[in-house]
Design a protein around this motif. Structure first.
Motif, PDB file in Angstrom:
ATOM      1  N   SER A 132     -20.397 -16.662 -11.454  1.00 24.30           N
ATOM      2  CA  SER A 132     -22.179 -16.033 -11.723  1.00 24.30           C
ATOM      3  C   SER A 132     -22.592 -16.320 -10.398  1.00 24.30           C
ATOM      4  CB  SER A 132     -22.308 -16.136 -12.843  1.00 24.30           C
ATOM      5  OG  SER A 132     -23.053 -17.179 -12.911  1.00 24.30           O
ATOM      6  N   LEU A 133     -23.984 -15.454 -10.303  1.00 26.71           N
ATOM      7  CA  LEU A 133     -24.749 -16.032  -9.747  1.00 26.71           C
ATOM      8  C   LEU A 133     -25.588 -17.571  -9.886  1.00 26.71           C
ATOM      9  CD1 LEU A 133     -27.001 -14.783  -6.875  1.00 26.71           C
ATOM     10  CD2 LEU A 133     -28.359 -15.043  -8.709  1.00 26.71           C
ATOM     11  N   GLU A 134     -25.676 -17.553 -10.979  1.00 26.87           N
ATOM     12  CA  GLU A 134     -26.479 -18.617 -11.456  1.00 26.87           C
ATOM     13  C   GLU A 134     -25.310 -19.925 -11.219  1.00 26.87           C
ATOM     14  OE1 GLU A 134     -26.582 -16.017 -12.916  1.00 26.87           O
ATOM     15  OE2 GLU A 134     -28.376 -15.533 -13.627  1.00 26.87           O
ATOM     16  N   PRO A 164     -31.468 -20.070  -8.093  1.00 29.31           N
ATOM     17  CA  PRO A 164     -30.694 -18.980  -9.022  1.00 29.31           C
ATOM     18  C   PRO A 164     -31.341 -17.816  -7.443  1.00 29.31           C
ATOM     19  CG  PRO A 164     -31.003 -19.551 -10.643  1.00 29.31           C
ATOM     20  CD  PRO A 164     -30.914 -20.585  -9.897  1.00 29.31           C
ATOM     21  N   GLU A 165     -32.961 -17.431  -7.930  1.00 28.42           N
ATOM     22  CA  GLU A 165     -33.643 -16.200  -6.773  1.00 28.42           C
ATOM     23  C   GLU A 165     -33.487 -17.268  -5.277  1.00 28.42           C
ATOM     24  OE1 GLU A 165     -35.497 -18.604  -9.700  1.00 28.42           O
ATOM     25  OE2 GLU A 165     -34.798 -17.187 -11.238  1.00 28.42           O
ATOM     26  N   ALA A 199     -30.174 -15.770  -4.202  1.00 31.80           N
ATOM     27  CA  ALA A 199     -30.194 -14.026  -4.323  1.00 31.80           C
ATOM     28  C   ALA A 199     -31.041 -14.352  -2.851  1.00 31.80           C
ATOM     29  CB  ALA A 199     -30.629 -13.285  -5.964  1.00 31.80           C
ATOM     30  N   PRO A 208     -31.587 -13.043  -9.913  1.00 32.24           N
ATOM     31  CA  PRO A 208     -30.504 -13.112 -11.184  1.00 32.24           C
ATOM     32  C   PRO A 208     -30.638 -12.009 -12.589  1.00 32.24           C
ATOM     33  CG  PRO A 208     -31.549 -14.973 -10.183  1.00 32.24           C
ATOM     34  CD  PRO A 208     -32.011 -14.047  -9.865  1.00 32.24           C
ATOM     35  N   SER A 218     -28.448  -8.470 -11.937  1.00 30.76           N
ATOM     36  CA  SER A 218     -27.512  -9.306 -11.251  1.00 30.76           C
ATOM     37  C   SER A 218     -27.311  -9.043 -12.497  1.00 30.76           C
ATOM     38  CB  SER A 218     -27.303 -10.680 -10.814  1.00 30.76           C
ATOM     39  OG  SER A 218     -26.897 -10.969 -11.293  1.00 30.76           O
TER      40      SER A 218
END
Length: 106
Positions: A63-65, A75-76, A79, A87, A90
């Motif tokens: 995951s992005l996190e 995460p922001e 991204a 996030p 997503s």
């Protein structure tokens, strides 16, 4: 521009006086501190980092996190750096493969 003038002088294509005059003209226009914007080169957009992020997100199911946490960033911010959706918007990733460290004690 200074490097070009210097190189032309060392090759003997322009005289010392001509180089001095060119340096003075550059200084008069402020080009000794900042060269004209027209000569700026656009930064190269690398492809490898975006390919690696895409591989981890799609094929490996991270995951992005999780990627942001691995790189010690929010995460922001992660991204934004990689041109991804924030996030909150997503999609949730698939389960990722589990990696295990194996030590050979031979």
């Amino acid at each position: 521009m200074s490097a070009l003038i210097y190189r032309a002088k060392t090759l003997g294509t322009i005289s010392d006086e001509a180089a001095t005059n060119l340096y003075k003209i550059m200084n008069m226009h402020g080009y000794r501190k900042r060269e004209p914007i027209e000569f700026d080169i656009a930064p190269d957009a690398g492809k490898l980092a975006s390919q690696l992020v895409a591989l981890h997100l799609s094929d490996l199911g991270y995951s992005l996190e999780e990627l942001a946490a691995a790189l010690r960033t929010e995460p922001e911010e992660f991204a934004e750096m990689h041109g991804l959706l924030a996030p909150s918007t997503s999609a949730a990733g698939k389960s990722k493969p589990k990696l295990q460290l194996v030590v050979n004690r031979d």
